[in-house]
Design a protein around this motif. Structure first.
Motif, short mmCIF file in Angstrom:
data_model
loop_
_atom_site.label_atom_id
_atom_site.label_comp_id
_atom_site.label_asym_id
_atom_site.label_seq_id
_atom_site.Cartn_x
_atom_site.Cartn_y
_atom_site.Cartn_z
N ASN A 173 0.86 -1.20 0.00
CA ASN A 173 0.00 0.00 0.00
C ASN A 173 0.88 1.23 0.00
N THR A 174 2.00 1.11 0.73
CA THR A 174 2.94 2.23 0.83
C THR A 174 3.84 2.28 -0.40
N ASP B 49 -3.17 10.79 9.21
CA ASP B 49 -3.55 9.37 9.23
C ASP B 49 -4.64 9.13 10.28
N TYR C 104 -2.22 4.17 7.41
CA TYR C 104 -0.82 4.19 6.96
C TYR C 104 0.12 3.65 8.04
#
Ligand code: ADP
Ligand code: GN1
Ligand code: MG
Length: 367
Positions: A51-52, A317, A324
């Motif tokens: 995802n990052t 976040d 995150y």
């Protein structure tokens, strides 16, 4: 995570021999890390957070190139490259990572033996070693061809853009948390212009782009377990073109204080000027010779903006729903954000002394 998924991933590295055990390891906020033990050796296995990091090929190519480069440099200095440089352990088929049935991406790294990873500096020396290790990293990569690097997270330390993302999270208020953080929002709005300071210096050519680490906290350096000297810089996911003062700054953010990153009680949060000066000494001992005067004079800005930016990211976040940064309790990201903001306030209170530390270094150098 289920055992079977890890066992399946390990099948891509049959060459390491029979695995005796694997256990969760470390305390990073992004990847999932495991220590793998075979009869002969230990290894680090990581599930890459996709995802990052969306471009895993680019990411792994960066790490492979940088670790190989650092290995060469370490050998040139006549040092033990197996201990002072990490390396990517390729899969049996030669690939730099493997993808399992569920789409998870896995990599293996050499395990740096007889090293320790601290979550908090126990004394000035630990922090000095950390700052010096990142200074050295910066120094060694001066001649690394930056064009070989992919930008693994675009605009990673573009603080101005981080500010825009924060305002967007406020406007969307997905979790209905905005009402809870009015003071924090106000704190950031008062510092909106600061967010552009370093970005503008870089854009106008007053600060050079270098190859930087971009995540220079104490737990991304391994120390020798016997001498407690800096041994090896790890967590190379964010090596990209960046500003030297930001690398310095993130070490200060994490290290020049007496508190946990997610301290709940703000009365326990203290920025420590003496430790800041230790970071200046350590970082400049190694990187000083290659840095420009402007870079050295903007070290305080690196410290303040990396702390402000990190707090802003934690708050963003928190507002977005904690997708995150890994959390182990509700409101952890809010506590993390508040801690960073308290540190920023205290840095502002001793700004002149922080600038003074850079001036002192330059005066001594120019004598
Ligand atoms: P994250 O991005 O999640 O922070 P890291 O790459 O920093 O992941 O790894 C998490 C932890 O695993 C580190 O803090 C360290 O304790 C340990 N670690 C990572 N790489 C190595 C290595 N090559 N040798 C020894 N320990 C390592
Ligand atoms: C993350 O991966 P880790 O835990 O070393 C983050 C850093 C933050 C840090 C805050 C890729 O670092 O940018 O400063 O948490 N890494 C990424 O502790 O976003
Ligand atoms: Mg890490």
């Amino acid at each position: 995570m289920e055992k079977e998924i890890i066992e399946q991933a390990l099948k891509s590295w049959k060459k390491i021999g029979e695995v005796v055990e694997f256990i969760p390891y470390g305390s990073g906020h992004i990847n999932d890390t495991f220590l793998v033990t075979t009869k002969e050796k230990q290894y680090i296995l990581q599930r890459i957070n996709t995802n990052t990091f969306r471009d895993v090929d680019g990411l792994m190519s960066n790490i492979d190139e940088v670790t190989s480069f650092l290995r060469e440099k370490t050998l040139e200095e006549g040092k033990d490259a197996d201990r002072e440089a990490m390396s990517v352990v390729r899969c049996d088929d030669g690939a730099r990572y493997t993808r399992d049935d569920q789409g998870n991406c896995w990599r293996m790294l050499s395990y740096i033996e007889h090293s320790v990873c601290l979550q908090k500096a126990r004394n000035e020396q630990d922090l000095f070693e950390c700052a010096a290790a990142f200074g050295k990293f910066q120094y060694l990569l001066t001649s690394f061809p930056a064009e070989k690097l992919s930008e693994t997270i675009p605009q990673f330390h573009d603080t101005e853009n981080r500010y825009r993302n924060f305002e967007q999270a406020v406007a969307e208020d997905k979790m209905r948390r905005v009402a809870l953080v009015q003071q924090e929002i106000e704190f950031l709005r008062q510092r909106k212009e600061d967010c552009s300071y370093m970005v503008n210096l870089q854009k106008s050519g007053q600060l050079p782009l270098r190859v930087t680490h971009n995540d220079t906290k104490l737990n991304n350096v391994l120390l020798d377990e016997t001498t407690m000297k800096g041994l090896c810089v790890i967590d190379l996911d964010t090596v990209m073109p960046g500003l030297a003062a930001n690398d310095f700054g993130d070490t200060v953010r994490f290290g020049a204080n007496d508190c946990k990153e997610d301290e709940e009680d703000q009365s326990k949060v203290h920025f420590l000027l003496d430790l800041y000066k230790v970071c200046v000494k350590g970082f400049l001992q190694e990187a000083g010779p290659i840095l420009t005067e402007k870079e050295i004079m903007t070290l305080p800005w690196g410290a303040k903006l990396m702390t402000l930016e990190c707090g802003m990211r934690f708050l963003t976040d928190y507002l977005d729903g904690d997708h995150y940064f890994k959390i182990s309790r509700t409101h952890q990201n809010l506590d993390r954000a508040r801690t960073q903001f308290t540190l920023v306030r205290q840095m502002e209170a001793c700004w002149d002394e922080m600038v003074g530390a850079s001036k002192e270094y330059l005066d001594a150098k120019n004598q």
